[in-house]
Design a protein around this motif. Structure first.
Motif, PDB file in Angstrom:
ATOM      1  N   GLY A 272     -14.355   6.550 -15.189  1.00  0.00           N
ATOM      2  CA  GLY A 272     -13.100   6.354 -15.574  1.00  0.00           C
ATOM      3  C   GLY A 272     -12.060   6.675 -14.669  1.00  0.00           C
ATOM      4  O   GLY A 272     -12.624   7.011 -13.694  1.00  0.00           O
ATOM      5  N   LEU A 273     -10.976   7.319 -15.802  1.00  0.00           N
ATOM      6  CA  LEU A 273     -10.311   7.953 -15.019  1.00  0.00           C
ATOM      7  C   LEU A 273     -10.407   9.014 -14.649  1.00  0.00           C
ATOM      8  O   LEU A 273      -9.955   9.877 -13.822  1.00  0.00           O
ATOM      9  N   ALA A 274     -10.959   9.961 -14.900  1.00  0.00           N
ATOM     10  CA  ALA A 274     -12.038  11.132 -14.520  1.00  0.00           C
ATOM     11  C   ALA A 274     -12.743  11.215 -13.399  1.00  0.00           C
ATOM     12  O   ALA A 274     -13.334  12.063 -12.090  1.00  0.00           O
ATOM     13  N   THR A 275     -13.052   9.783 -12.231  1.00  0.00           N
ATOM     14  CA  THR A 275     -13.427   9.519 -11.032  1.00  0.00           C
ATOM     15  C   THR A 275     -13.059  10.051 -10.448  1.00  0.00           C
ATOM     16  O   THR A 275     -11.480  10.288 -10.294  1.00  0.00           O
ATOM     17  N   PRO A 276     -13.609  11.119  -9.512  1.00  0.00           N
ATOM     18  CA  PRO A 276     -12.502  11.219  -8.200  1.00  0.00           C
ATOM     19  C   PRO A 276     -11.975  10.811  -7.605  1.00  0.00           C
ATOM     20  O   PRO A 276     -12.833   9.334  -7.084  1.00  0.00           O
ATOM     21  N   THR A 277     -10.858  11.462  -6.764  1.00  0.00           N
ATOM     22  CA  THR A 277     -10.233  10.412  -5.526  1.00  0.00           C
ATOM     23  C   THR A 277     -10.000  11.535  -4.522  1.00  0.00           C
ATOM     24  O   THR A 277      -8.878  12.127  -4.785  1.00  0.00           O
ATOM     25  N   PRO A 278     -10.949  12.162  -4.074  1.00  0.00           N
ATOM     26  CA  PRO A 278     -10.955  12.990  -2.490  1.00  0.00           C
ATOM     27  C   PRO A 278      -9.918  12.562  -1.586  1.00  0.00           C
ATOM     28  O   PRO A 278      -9.647  11.344  -1.609  1.00  0.00           O
ATOM     29  N   ALA A 279      -9.606  13.339  -0.822  1.00  0.00           N
ATOM     30  CA  ALA A 279      -8.926  13.227   0.515  1.00  0.00           C
ATOM     31  C   ALA A 279      -9.774  12.105   1.166  1.00  0.00           C
ATOM     32  O   ALA A 279     -10.659  12.223   1.007  1.00  0.00           O
ATOM     33  N   GLY A 280      -8.585  10.877   1.203  1.00  0.00           N
ATOM     34  CA  GLY A 280      -8.792  10.063   2.382  1.00  0.00           C
ATOM     35  C   GLY A 280      -9.525   8.988   1.871  1.00  0.00           C
ATOM     36  O   GLY A 280      -9.576   7.538   2.196  1.00  0.00           O
ATOM     37  N   ALA A 281      -9.549   9.161  -0.047  1.00  0.00           N
ATOM     38  CA  ALA A 281     -10.690   7.919  -0.475  1.00  0.00           C
ATOM     39  C   ALA A 281      -8.970   6.421  -0.394  1.00  0.00           C
ATOM     40  O   ALA A 281      -8.482   6.945   0.263  1.00  0.00           O
ATOM     41  N   SER A 282      -9.501   5.634  -0.942  1.00  0.00           N
ATOM     42  CA  SER A 282      -9.066   4.017  -0.892  1.00  0.00           C
ATOM     43  C   SER A 282      -9.234   3.704  -2.381  1.00  0.00           C
ATOM     44  O   SER A 282     -10.029   3.857  -2.698  1.00  0.00           O
TER      45      SER A 282
ATOM     46  N   TYR B  36     -10.523   0.189  -8.054  1.00  0.00           N
ATOM     47  CA  TYR B  36     -11.813   0.805  -7.207  1.00  0.00           C
ATOM     48  C   TYR B  36     -11.628   2.026  -6.848  1.00  0.00           C
ATOM     49  O   TYR B  36     -10.314   1.442  -6.205  1.00  0.00           O
ATOM     50  N   VAL B  37     -12.132   2.627  -6.412  1.00  0.00           N
ATOM     51  CA  VAL B  37     -11.840   3.910  -5.635  1.00  0.00           C
ATOM     52  C   VAL B  37     -13.065   4.203  -4.385  1.00  0.00           C
ATOM     53  O   VAL B  37     -14.440   3.743  -4.852  1.00  0.00           O
ATOM     54  N   GLY B  38     -12.475   3.330  -3.545  1.00  0.00           N
ATOM     55  CA  GLY B  38     -13.987   3.048  -2.528  1.00  0.00           C
ATOM     56  C   GLY B  38     -14.252   1.325  -2.975  1.00  0.00           C
ATOM     57  O   GLY B  38     -13.977   0.203  -3.231  1.00  0.00           O
ATOM     58  N   ASP B  39     -15.357   1.531  -3.355  1.00  0.00           N
ATOM     59  CA  ASP B  39     -15.120   0.201  -3.422  1.00  0.00           C
ATOM     60  C   ASP B  39     -17.003   0.158  -4.912  1.00  0.00           C
ATOM     61  O   ASP B  39     -17.350  -0.602  -5.607  1.00  0.00           O
TER      62      ASP B  39
ATOM     63  N   GLU C 168       0.353  -1.458   0.053  1.00  0.00           N
ATOM     64  CA  GLU C 168      -0.167   0.085  -0.030  1.00  0.00           C
ATOM     65  C   GLU C 168       1.309   1.571   0.132  1.00  0.00           C
ATOM     66  O   GLU C 168       2.033   1.104   0.605  1.00  0.00           O
ATOM     67  N   VAL C 169       0.323   1.905  -0.785  1.00  0.00           N
ATOM     68  CA  VAL C 169       1.625   3.718  -0.907  1.00  0.00           C
ATOM     69  C   VAL C 169       0.133   4.859  -0.438  1.00  0.00           C
ATOM     70  O   VAL C 169      -1.030   4.381  -1.038  1.00  0.00           O
ATOM     71  N   THR C 170       1.312   5.542  -0.656  1.00  0.00           N
ATOM     72  CA  THR C 170      -0.267   7.178  -0.657  1.00  0.00           C
ATOM     73  C   THR C 170       0.243   8.141  -1.801  1.00  0.00           C
ATOM     74  O   THR C 170       1.663   8.087  -1.231  1.00  0.00           O
ATOM     75  N   ALA C 171      -0.666   8.752  -1.743  1.00  0.00           N
ATOM     76  CA  ALA C 171      -0.237  10.312  -2.565  1.00  0.00           C
ATOM     77  C   ALA C 171      -1.180  10.559  -2.367  1.00  0.00           C
ATOM     78  O   ALA C 171      -2.946  11.126  -1.929  1.00  0.00           O
ATOM     79  N   ASP C 172      -0.594  11.957  -2.477  1.00  0.00           N
ATOM     80  CA  ASP C 172      -1.229  13.213  -2.596  1.00  0.00           C
ATOM     81  C   ASP C 172      -1.999  14.482  -4.102  1.00  0.00           C
ATOM     82  O   ASP C 172      -1.168  15.172  -4.155  1.00  0.00           O
ATOM     83  N   PRO C 173      -2.765  13.827  -5.034  1.00  0.00           N
ATOM     84  CA  PRO C 173      -2.536  14.175  -5.699  1.00  0.00           C
ATOM     85  C   PRO C 173      -3.207  15.659  -5.576  1.00  0.00           C
ATOM     86  O   PRO C 173      -3.525  16.291  -7.392  1.00  0.00           O
ATOM     87  N   GLY C 174      -3.917  16.692  -4.975  1.00  0.00           N
ATOM     88  CA  GLY C 174      -4.423  17.898  -5.250  1.00  0.00           C
ATOM     89  C   GLY C 174      -6.047  18.053  -4.834  1.00  0.00           C
ATOM     90  O   GLY C 174      -6.395  16.844  -4.934  1.00  0.00           O
ATOM     91  N   ASP C 175      -6.892  18.754  -4.153  1.00  0.00           N
ATOM     92  CA  ASP C 175      -8.070  19.047  -4.670  1.00  0.00           C
ATOM     93  C   ASP C 175      -8.525  18.679  -5.760  1.00  0.00           C
ATOM     94  O   ASP C 175      -7.505  19.236  -6.266  1.00  0.00           O
ATOM     95  N   GLY C 176      -9.821  18.633  -6.001  1.00  0.00           N
ATOM     96  CA  GLY C 176     -10.928  17.970  -6.985  1.00  0.00           C
ATOM     97  C   GLY C 176      -9.687  17.165  -7.866  1.00  0.00           C
ATOM     98  O   GLY C 176      -9.983  17.041  -9.382  1.00  0.00           O
ATOM     99  N   ALA C 177      -9.049  16.136  -7.216  1.00  0.00           N
ATOM    100  CA  ALA C 177      -8.573  15.311  -7.589  1.00  0.00           C
ATOM    101  C   ALA C 177      -8.987  14.341  -8.677  1.00  0.00           C
ATOM    102  O   ALA C 177     -10.322  13.748  -8.467  1.00  0.00           O
ATOM    103  N   THR C 178      -8.533  13.668  -9.740  1.00  0.00           N
ATOM    104  CA  THR C 178      -9.187  12.211 -10.039  1.00  0.00           C
ATOM    105  C   THR C 178      -8.563  11.357 -10.532  1.00  0.00           C
ATOM    106  O   THR C 178      -7.154  11.412 -10.629  1.00  0.00           O
ATOM    107  N   LEU C 179      -9.086  10.170 -10.615  1.00  0.00           N
ATOM    108  CA  LEU C 179      -8.233   8.947 -10.895  1.00  0.00           C
ATOM    109  C   LEU C 179      -7.080   9.398 -11.794  1.00  0.00           C
ATOM    110  O   LEU C 179      -5.769   8.892 -11.720  1.00  0.00           O
ATOM    111  N   ALA C 180      -7.342  10.270 -12.628  1.00  0.00           N
ATOM    112  CA  ALA C 180      -5.945  10.405 -13.895  1.00  0.00           C
ATOM    113  C   ALA C 180      -4.912  11.404 -13.030  1.00  0.00           C
ATOM    114  O   ALA C 180      -3.621  11.267 -13.371  1.00  0.00           O
TER     115      ALA C 180
END
Length: 95
Positions: A74-84, A63-66, A20-32
């Protein structure tokens, strides 16, 4: 806040063995955005998740969450802070 990403065994050579790794893509980030950020820290990882056209590889599920991103945005799926986020290689088999 960062996003946690679960890495399958087959891709752990890109993460120095980390499951497991962590990343901080920033606010309003997407999977891309997340994949770009991960590729900066773990070069080559994005290329194993995306094909040459920049789409998710056929035999990789993300998967983002479940939620399977193929049935979300798709790649535009949001990845909010704290997401898995889970990267899961497809498995085939049977008789």
């Amino acid at each position: 806040m960062s996003v946690s990403v679960r890495i399958p065994t087959i891709l752990r050579t890109y993460t120095d063995g980390a499951a497991e790794v962590t990343a901080d893509p920033g606010d309003g980030a997407t999977l891309a955005d997340l994949l770009e950020t991960l590729d900066q820290s773990y070069p080559g990882l994005k290329g194993r998740v995306l094909d040459d056209s920049g789409n998710l590889r056929r035999f990789v599920n993300v998967y983002v969450g479940d939620e399977d991103v193929r049935f979300a945005e798709g790649l535009a799926t949001p990845t909010p802070a704290g997401a898995s986020v889970s990267v899961i290689p497809a498995v085939a088999g049977g008789c």
